[in-house]
Write a protein that holds these residues in place. Structure first.
Motif, PDB file in Angstrom:
ATOM      1  N   ASN A  79       0.837  -1.209   0.000  1.00  0.00           N
ATOM      2  CA  ASN A  79       0.000   0.000   0.000  1.00  0.00           C
ATOM      3  C   ASN A  79       0.869   1.255   0.000  1.00  0.00           C
ATOM      4  OD1 ASN A  79      -2.390  -1.458  -0.019  1.00  0.00           O
ATOM      5  ND2 ASN A  79      -2.570  -1.473   2.214  1.00  0.00           N
ATOM      6  N   ARG A  80       1.935   1.232   0.797  1.00  0.00           N
ATOM      7  CA  ARG A  80       2.855   2.368   0.815  1.00  0.00           C
ATOM      8  C   ARG A  80       3.532   2.547  -0.543  1.00  0.00           C
ATOM      9  NH1 ARG A  80       6.090   2.098   6.594  1.00  0.00           N
ATOM     10  NH2 ARG A  80       4.256   1.930   7.909  1.00  0.00           N
ATOM     11  N   ALA A  81       3.852   1.429  -1.186  1.00  0.00           N
ATOM     12  CA  ALA A  81       4.487   1.498  -2.505  1.00  0.00           C
ATOM     13  C   ALA A  81       3.543   2.126  -3.525  1.00  0.00           C
ATOM     14  CB  ALA A  81       4.919   0.106  -2.961  1.00  0.00           C
ATOM     15  N   VAL A  82       2.278   1.755  -3.471  1.00  0.00           N
ATOM     16  CA  VAL A  82       1.293   2.336  -4.390  1.00  0.00           C
ATOM     17  C   VAL A  82       1.223   3.845  -4.186  1.00  0.00           C
ATOM     18  CG1 VAL A  82      -1.175   2.447  -4.921  1.00  0.00           C
ATOM     19  CG2 VAL A  82      -0.060   0.239  -4.660  1.00  0.00           C
ATOM     20  N   GLU A  83       1.178   4.289  -2.927  1.00  0.00           N
ATOM     21  CA  GLU A  83       1.137   5.722  -2.634  1.00  0.00           C
ATOM     22  C   GLU A  83       2.398   6.418  -3.143  1.00  0.00           C
ATOM     23  OE1 GLU A  83       0.586   6.048   1.569  1.00  0.00           O
ATOM     24  OE2 GLU A  83      -1.416   5.144   1.505  1.00  0.00           O
ATOM     25  N   ALA A  84       3.546   5.792  -2.955  1.00  0.00           N
ATOM     26  CA  ALA A  84       4.803   6.393  -3.397  1.00  0.00           C
ATOM     27  C   ALA A  84       4.846   6.515  -4.918  1.00  0.00           C
ATOM     28  CB  ALA A  84       5.990   5.571  -2.901  1.00  0.00           C
ATOM     29  N   PHE A  85       4.403   5.472  -5.617  1.00  0.00           N
ATOM     30  CA  PHE A  85       4.406   5.527  -7.078  1.00  0.00           C
ATOM     31  C   PHE A  85       3.394   6.545  -7.595  1.00  0.00           C
ATOM     32  CE2 PHE A  85       6.680   1.496  -6.724  1.00  0.00           C
ATOM     33  CZ  PHE A  85       7.642   1.668  -7.695  1.00  0.00           C
ATOM     34  N   GLN A  86       2.257   6.674  -6.927  1.00  0.00           N
ATOM     35  CA  GLN A  86       1.283   7.693  -7.330  1.00  0.00           C
ATOM     36  C   GLN A  86       1.838   9.094  -7.125  1.00  0.00           C
ATOM     37  OE1 GLN A  86      -2.173   6.642  -5.036  1.00  0.00           O
ATOM     38  NE2 GLN A  86      -2.962   5.265  -6.620  1.00  0.00           N
ATOM     39  N   ARG A  87       2.545   9.278  -6.033  1.00  0.00           N
ATOM     40  CA  ARG A  87       3.135  10.589  -5.773  1.00  0.00           C
ATOM     41  C   ARG A  87       4.204  10.916  -6.824  1.00  0.00           C
ATOM     42  NH1 ARG A  87       5.760  12.938  -0.205  1.00  0.00           N
ATOM     43  NH2 ARG A  87       6.017  15.016  -1.031  1.00  0.00           N
ATOM     44  N   LEU A  88       5.020   9.935  -7.170  1.00  0.00           N
ATOM     45  CA  LEU A  88       6.022  10.149  -8.216  1.00  0.00           C
ATOM     46  C   LEU A  88       5.365  10.426  -9.556  1.00  0.00           C
ATOM     47  CD1 LEU A  88       8.717   7.510  -7.309  1.00  0.00           C
ATOM     48  CD2 LEU A  88       8.963   9.978  -7.264  1.00  0.00           C
ATOM     49  N   LYS A  89       4.268   9.749  -9.814  1.00  0.00           N
ATOM     50  CA  LYS A  89       3.553   9.980 -11.070  1.00  0.00           C
ATOM     51  C   LYS A  89       3.000  11.404 -11.110  1.00  0.00           C
ATOM     52  CE  LYS A  89       0.138   7.995 -14.131  1.00  0.00           C
ATOM     53  NZ  LYS A  89      -0.819   6.916 -14.345  1.00  0.00           N
ATOM     54  N   SER A  90       2.549  11.911  -9.971  1.00  0.00           N
ATOM     55  CA  SER A  90       2.046  13.286  -9.935  1.00  0.00           C
ATOM     56  C   SER A  90       3.174  14.278 -10.208  1.00  0.00           C
ATOM     57  CB  SER A  90       1.373  13.587  -8.598  1.00  0.00           C
ATOM     58  OG  SER A  90       2.312  13.711  -7.556  1.00  0.00           O
ATOM     59  N   PHE A  91       4.380  13.986  -9.726  1.00  0.00           N
ATOM     60  CA  PHE A  91       5.516  14.844 -10.040  1.00  0.00           C
ATOM     61  C   PHE A  91       5.836  14.785 -11.530  1.00  0.00           C
ATOM     62  CE2 PHE A  91       6.756  14.356  -5.465  1.00  0.00           C
ATOM     63  CZ  PHE A  91       6.690  15.705  -5.159  1.00  0.00           C
ATOM     64  N   GLN A  92       5.736  13.596 -12.095  1.00  0.00           N
ATOM     65  CA  GLN A  92       6.048  13.430 -13.514  1.00  0.00           C
ATOM     66  C   GLN A  92       5.039  14.189 -14.371  1.00  0.00           C
ATOM     67  OE1 GLN A  92       5.927   9.395 -14.901  1.00  0.00           O
ATOM     68  NE2 GLN A  92       7.316   9.820 -16.588  1.00  0.00           N
ATOM     69  N   THR A  93       3.765  14.156 -13.997  1.00  0.00           N
ATOM     70  CA  THR A  93       2.759  14.868 -14.778  1.00  0.00           C
ATOM     71  C   THR A  93       2.877  16.375 -14.618  1.00  0.00           C
ATOM     72  OG1 THR A  93       1.131  14.651 -13.007  1.00  0.00           O
ATOM     73  CG2 THR A  93       1.102  12.977 -14.747  1.00  0.00           C
ATOM     74  N   LYS A  94       3.468  16.832 -13.517  1.00  0.00           N
ATOM     75  CA  LYS A  94       3.701  18.266 -13.317  1.00  0.00           C
ATOM     76  C   LYS A  94       4.929  18.747 -14.068  1.00  0.00           C
ATOM     77  CE  LYS A  94       1.763  18.610  -8.667  1.00  0.00           C
ATOM     78  NZ  LYS A  94       2.102  18.886  -7.265  1.00  0.00           N
ATOM     79  N   GLY A  95       5.602  17.842 -14.748  1.00  0.00           N
ATOM     80  CA  GLY A  95       6.818  18.237 -15.462  1.00  0.00           C
ATOM     81  C   GLY A  95       8.045  18.124 -14.607  1.00  0.00           C
ATOM     82  N   GLY A  96       8.021  17.189 -13.689  1.00  0.00           N
ATOM     83  CA  GLY A  96       9.156  17.000 -12.789  1.00  0.00           C
ATOM     84  C   GLY A  96      10.319  16.360 -13.493  1.00  0.00           C
ATOM     85  N   GLN A  97      11.213  15.831 -12.726  1.00  0.00           N
ATOM     86  CA  GLN A  97      12.449  15.252 -13.252  1.00  0.00           C
ATOM     87  C   GLN A  97      12.159  13.833 -13.714  1.00  0.00           C
ATOM     88  OE1 GLN A  97      14.964  15.637  -9.892  1.00  0.00           O
ATOM     89  NE2 GLN A  97      15.175  17.825 -10.078  1.00  0.00           N
TER      90      GLN A  97
END
Length: 103
Positions: A79-97
């Motif tokens: 469950n923590r991994a899913v949250e972490a990957f979703q958070r990273l995906k949100s950074f990626q969609t914002k134009g992150g690194q």
């Protein structure tokens, strides 16, 4: 004497008024730095969770964890991994690194 004091007062007044304007310009840079730090922290969190999942799996295979403990821990960290990957995906969609996320 007044000719010396008047320019000093004028310069002081201009700096006093301009200071907040100059400070506001630096805030977006600070916000970008905070976002980069948050993304780096999310990447580190993802790596830590993956390492813990591997350790849990190894401990179960070695007999150090009961099946119940293994399933409980694995479910929690998945469950923590899913949250972490979703958070990273949100950074990626914002134009992150995005190059860091791929690695």
């Amino acid at each position: 004497m007044a000719l010396l004091i008047a320019p000093i007062l004028l310069i002081t007044a201009v700096l006093y008024i301009a200071y907040p304007l100059l400070k506001e310009e630096s805030e977006p840079e600070d916000q970008m730095a905070d976002e980069r730090n948050a993304e780096d922290q999310a990447l580190q969190n993802r790596s830590d969770i993956i390492a813990v999942l591997k350790d849990i799996d190894m401990d179960y295979r070695m007999g150090k964890l009961s099946k119940h403990d293994y399933e409980t821990l694995k479910g929690d960290f998945e469950n923590r991994a899913v949250e972490a990957f979703q958070r990273l995906k949100s950074f990626q969609t914002k134009g992150g690194q995005s190059e860091k996320i791929k690695s």
